[in-house]
Design a protein around this motif. Structure first.
Motif, PDB file in Angstrom:
ATOM      1  N   LEU A 222       3.192  -0.560 -10.700  1.00  6.12           N
ATOM      2  CA  LEU A 222       1.792  -0.258 -10.390  1.00  6.12           C
ATOM      3  C   LEU A 222       0.858  -1.347 -10.904  1.00  6.12           C
ATOM      4  O   LEU A 222      -0.091  -1.750 -10.221  1.00  6.12           O
ATOM      5  CB  LEU A 222       1.405   1.102 -10.986  1.00  6.12           C
TER       6      LEU A 222
ATOM      7  N   ASP B  11       2.987   5.795  -7.450  1.00  9.45           N
ATOM      8  CA  ASP B  11       1.957   6.541  -8.168  1.00  9.45           C
ATOM      9  C   ASP B  11       2.354   8.016  -8.304  1.00  9.45           C
ATOM     10  O   ASP B  11       2.193   8.635  -9.364  1.00  9.45           O
ATOM     11  CB  ASP B  11       0.622   6.406  -7.443  1.00  9.45           C
TER      12      ASP B  11
ATOM     13  N   LEU C  11       0.730  -4.284  -8.787  1.00  6.53           N
ATOM     14  CA  LEU C  11      -0.052  -4.026  -7.574  1.00  6.53           C
ATOM     15  C   LEU C  11      -1.537  -3.859  -7.888  1.00  6.53           C
ATOM     16  O   LEU C  11      -2.319  -3.520  -7.000  1.00  6.53           O
ATOM     17  CB  LEU C  11       0.487  -2.778  -6.872  1.00  6.53           C
TER      18      LEU C  11
ATOM     19  N   GLU D  61       0.819  -1.211   0.000  1.00  6.51           N
ATOM     20  CA  GLU D  61       0.000   0.000   0.000  1.00  6.51           C
ATOM     21  C   GLU D  61       0.855   1.264   0.000  1.00  6.51           C
ATOM     22  O   GLU D  61       0.619   2.189  -0.778  1.00  6.51           O
ATOM     23  CB  GLU D  61      -0.953  -0.008   1.203  1.00  6.51           C
TER      24      GLU D  61
ATOM     25  N   CYS E 191       3.903   1.389  -0.977  1.00  6.61           N
ATOM     26  CA  CYS E 191       4.606   1.334  -2.252  1.00  6.61           C
ATOM     27  C   CYS E 191       3.752   1.951  -3.361  1.00  6.61           C
ATOM     28  O   CYS E 191       4.229   2.787  -4.149  1.00  6.61           O
ATOM     29  CB  CYS E 191       4.965  -0.104  -2.599  1.00  6.61           C
ATOM     30  N   ARG E 192       2.497   1.576  -3.409  1.00  8.21           N
ATOM     31  CA  ARG E 192       1.617   2.076  -4.475  1.00  8.21           C
ATOM     32  C   ARG E 192       1.507   3.592  -4.440  1.00  8.21           C
ATOM     33  O   ARG E 192       1.574   4.259  -5.487  1.00  8.21           O
ATOM     34  CB  ARG E 192       0.231   1.440  -4.356  1.00  8.21           C
ATOM     35  N   LYS E 193       1.358   4.171  -3.258  1.00 10.41           N
ATOM     36  CA  LYS E 193       1.219   5.629  -3.138  1.00 10.41           C
ATOM     37  C   LYS E 193       2.492   6.345  -3.593  1.00 10.41           C
ATOM     38  O   LYS E 193       2.431   7.356  -4.309  1.00 10.41           O
ATOM     39  CB  LYS E 193       0.894   5.988  -1.695  1.00 10.41           C
TER      40      LYS E 193
ATOM     41  N   ASP F 273      -2.962  -1.709 -10.147  1.00  9.00           N
ATOM     42  CA  ASP F 273      -3.393  -0.348 -10.509  1.00  9.00           C
ATOM     43  C   ASP F 273      -3.434  -0.246 -12.033  1.00  9.00           C
ATOM     44  O   ASP F 273      -2.415  -0.044 -12.688  1.00  9.00           O
ATOM     45  CB  ASP F 273      -2.419   0.675  -9.911  1.00  9.00           C
TER      46      ASP F 273
END
Length: 866
Positions: A823, A804, A826, A797, A799-801, A828
């Motif tokens: 992404l 992104d 994950l 989580e 990592c994704r932010k 996205d």
């Protein structure tokens, strides 16, 4: 032990006693309701049916195969169940391959087996017998035990229930040939068994390579005329006759005899030995007509002496048929028994075709007022969808309690053998159960007798030194590189000797097929032996099956290929010549939880290894079921050198992947090649199945992601893990503490002292995740060929932010593609167009991936594939 269920029964009876007015009636009533603590209650259940056939043959001996083929030739549909991983357990298991002067092969099968044979080669006999079944359309399974009888509405035998690594299944039929050594199938009914002999019993045991031994128990020793020829060497074959008393008619008593026999016949020159003791049981099944005198040919034996008295469709094709014990020694010699099998098989085939298939069947249960020790958990899933033929009802019943121990180890392999020795050395009552007939698992019986990677100190160093000292320094079989490469059969014997020296008990030929559980506490296990199915109670159970078999039977969640991916590591099934210690190979894929696939493996291996002395008796698999424990070891735990306060074993290895890797990290950033060694800790909580007490899992059955497992499955490390688990289990018993309540620091101090663990584990703290600055640093470096991705993927989580944000700010195509791939991994999808654009830049496919199996490291997808 009086449980609530038992208490209610006794109390209800007590209320009735008040009105009886008779002491005699009162005593009789109480005897009927007080539970028998020698039996364990089993609740009702449904058993999946895998086949409907005319005739079931129980047993894999040469006589069993002869009978099955002869019946098939009459038009019968036949199913044979063999409990060994091969056929011919009389010839290849007990080494009854020699021909006596008056023995002449009288059938085509006997001639294929015994004529023009210049040396003893088990693979020859196994292949001939297997081909007989295949060529005559007889279905068969290896490594399966008959555990119950099916009966029709009149109580007549109507099929069998079998147990194997896939669980339990039922086969319905019109007739049964019980070709087991001790008539175990017939004994599952209410048929009368009677003693036909008294006193000591003669046991034959055969060894290859060593000279004659003497002891008070050995009454005869002969060197057989047909030696073993292999690799330009000639090995003598010696058969011993022991005269020893059996304490009782139990499997435990037989195993005690076997361990004594093995001890008295072993020396370092031995390169092979028979799996099974050969003897004539003193018990017989009451048949329709006893034959009290044998004076003529096999053809003149009365067929009624092999037909059960009570059930005309149940036949005894083994030494428990109603013939004189002395005569049975001759009748059961393989050449004679094959002829007998063909004669009986043909007649039984004709008779069986006249019978009708039972309309209804049910599992027969003996009437016993059993104690309620807990629930019996087991795997009862259909073997395969195409084979599923509904289910058969197994009413509530009883299982005999075969023993009670402080620590029970199921699986005497790499970790299990060490666990048993370790626990026994602490003075607690210990029982090791092993399906094969030797300890050490893949490293010995599987002939992976050379270490790859792995931590070599601690108990592993004790093992290596001990095996080296099994023979003088100048012995011709000594390995020069003995700290890396072991003489496999010496190692097997070292394990066995050390376990027995520590007063541990050892049973070979035992398959675990269920768990005894009460309120999420594992209190024992259910086993199948050549004598039948039963319960063994334990205070601590160590599941060293390598596939978490008992933990899963107890209800533990698990992970395995097929749930989320079809990826499977390569496997093998290699040749075995006398003196071999290392025959690693990787030429097929195996699902070793599917007994049909295991049987298929042994069939194919015989073709591939044709001409050799033998093949291994265990598939060389790397992909196993992994229990879900209190912690699942991830790829990121390994890559980031995660530490734990409850570390129980220390591991060192490269990512020895042997095929496809599926973790998102590896799809983007494959592991380094061969020489990149990682240190990895395994915490106790990863050996504790989630939601269960009283049980630990070891080895390849531990709680870890499949792509992390190659780093933590090396033999030296698992030997140390086994020792640690055995030591911990013994301390729990001695201190009367649960596994999760033991003082782990106390255990670790001992393991540090003997060299199993590095001293730092005594001060290691719980990992609470990477800091925000660590994550930021990794995010900034990840566009440099995924540098720092192992840190980022440890917290998806965050990592994704972070990624992104970077993705929205960059315009560089290469950087954008890397960030987009992260992404998308994950989930996205908004980054997908950027990946699509990167893919369109390729004019041609790139190099792809050429799977080779052995010695393959690094990527399993090319950059474009990923």
């Amino acid at each position: 032990m009086i449980t609530r269920r038992d208490f209610l029964k006794v109390t209800a009876a007590g209320g009735a006693l008040a009105s009886l007015g008779s002491v005699t009636e009162a005593k009789a009533t109480m005897q009927a309701v007080v539970p028998d603590d020698g039996f364990c209650h089993e609740t009702q259940r449904e058993i999946p049916v895998i086949a409907d056939v005319d005739l079931v043959v129980a047993g894999g001996s040469s006589r069993a195969v002869a009978a099955a083929v002869a019946a098939a030739k009459t038009g019968c549909k036949v199913y044979l169940i063999g409990y060994m991983p091969y056929l011919g357990d009389d010839i290849c298991g007990s080494f009854l391959y020699d021909r006596q002067k008056d023995e002449t092969p009288q059938t085509a099968l006997a001639r294929k087996l015994f004529e023009e044979v210049k040396s003893f080669r088990p693979l020859h006999y196994k292949t001939v017998l297997e081909n007989e079944l295949i060529d005559n359309n007889v279905d068969f399974l290896y490594s399966s035990y008959v555990t119950n009888l099916l009966v029709d509405e009149k109580g007549k035998p109507a099929g069998v229930v079998i147990a194997n690594r896939s669980g339990r299944q039922a086969i319905r039929c019109k007739g049964i040939i019980d070709a087991t050594h001790n008539a175990s199938v017939a004994r599952m009914s209410d048929i009368q068994v009677k003693n036909a002999g008294q006193g000591a019993v003669e046991f034959n045991y055969t060894v290859v390579g060593n000279g004659k031994k003497e002891s008070a128990n050995i009454t005869h020793a002969e060197v057989l005329p047909l030696p073993v020829l292999s690799g330009g060497k000639e090995y003598p074959v010696t058969r011993y006759t022991f005269l020893m008393p059996l304490k009782n008619d139990s499997y435990a008593a037989l195993m005690e005899i076997e361990q004594t026999v093995r001890t008295q016949t072993w020396d370092p020159d031995q390169v092979d030995s028979s799996d099974l003791l050969w003897y004539i049981p003193q018990q017989v099944i009451t048949c329709q007509k006893a034959c009290n005198e044998v004076s003529g040919s096999i053809r003149q034996l009365p067929i009624e002496a092999f037909q059960a008295e009570k059930y005309s469709n149940l036949w005894i094709l083994g030494p428990c048929a109603e013939l004189p014990r002395e005569s049975m020694k001759t009748v059961m010699r393989p050449i004679n028994a094959v002829f007998l099998g063909e004669l009986l098989g043909e007649e039984i085939g004709f008779r069986t075709q006249l019978l009708s298939m039972p309309a209804q069947t049910i599992v027969y249960q003996k009437k016993v007022n059993a104690s309620d020790y807990g629930q019996i958990g087991e795997v009862l899933q259909p073997l395969r969808p195409l084979l599923h033929k509904n289910t058969v009802n197994s009413p509530a019943g009883a299982l005999p309690v075969l023993g009670e121990y402080d620590v029970v180890v199921l699986g005497g392999g790499t970790a299990g053998a060490a666990a048993g020795i370790s626990a026994a050395r602490q003075g607690v009552s210990t029982l090791v159960l092993e399906y094969l007939h030797g300890l050490g698992g893949m490293g010995t019986m599987g002939l992976i007798g050379c270490y790859w990677d792995g931590f070599r100190e601690g108990f592993t160093a004790t093992i290596d030194n001990g095996v080296h000292e099994m023979a003088p320094e100048n012995h011709p079989r000594q390995q020069k590189d003995w700290k890396n490469r072991a003489v496999s059969d010496w190692k097997m014997e070292w394990y066995r000797k050390e376990l027995l020296k520590a007063n541990g008990q050892l049973w070979f030929g035992v398959l675990g097929c269920g768990a005894l559980v009460e309120n999420n506490q594992v209190k024992g296990l259910v086993v199948a032996t050549p004598f039948g199915r039963g319960v063994i109670r334990s205070k601590v159970l160590i599941d060293s099956t390598g596939s978490a078999d008992i933990a899963i039977a107890a209800g533990a969640p698990f992970d395995y290929t097929g749930k989320k991916t079809l990826a499977v590591q390569g496997a093998g099934a290699g040749k075995r010549d006398p003196g071999d210690s290392y025959n690693n190979n990787d030429w097929l894929f195996i699902d070793d939880t599917d007994i049909l696939d295991v049987s298929r493996t042994f069939i194919q291996a015989k073709v591939k290894m044709k001409g050799h002395y033998d093949i291994v008796k265990v598939p060389q698999t790397r992909e196993r079921r992994r229990v879900v424990g209190e912690h699942i070891i991830s790829v990121y735990d390994v890559l980031n050198h995660r530490r734990y306060p409850d570390t129980i074993s220390f591991h060192q290895s490269s990512f020895d992947t042997h095929g496809m890797i599926v973790d998102p990290y590896f799809l983007l950033s494959p592991p380094m090649k061969r020489h990149m060694i990682y240190d990895a800790d395994v915490p106790l909580r990863s050996l504790l199945p989630k939601g269960l007490e009283g049980i630990l899992t070891t080895g390849l059955g531990a709680s870890a992601h499949r792509d992390a497992m190659p780093v933590i499955r090396m033999q030296p490390c698992l030997q140390n893990q086994g020792y640690a688990v055995g030591y911990l289990s013994a301390q729990c018993v001695k201190e009367n503490k649960a596994l999760r309540k033991i003082d782990i620091r106390k255990i670790q101090k001992h393991l540090v002292r003997i060299g199993n663990l590095p001293e730092r584990v005594l001060t290691d703290k719980e990992f609470k995740g990477f800091s925000n600055s660590d994550m930021q640093k990794a995010a900034q470096s990840v566009s440099d060929n995924y540098k720092g991705l192992e840190v980022l993927f440890s917290d998806p989580e965050r990592c994704r932010k972070l990624i992104d944000k970077q993705f929205s700010q960059t315009s560089l195509p290469d950087e954008k593609a890397i960030l987009a791939s992260i992404l998308c991994m994950l989930g996205d999808k908004k980054a997908a167009p950027a990946l699509e654009e990167a893919i369109r830049q390729y004019k041609n496919w790139d190099q792809g991936w050429h799977y080779t199996g052995m010695h393959q490291f690094g990527m399993s997808l090319s950059h474009l594939d990923a």
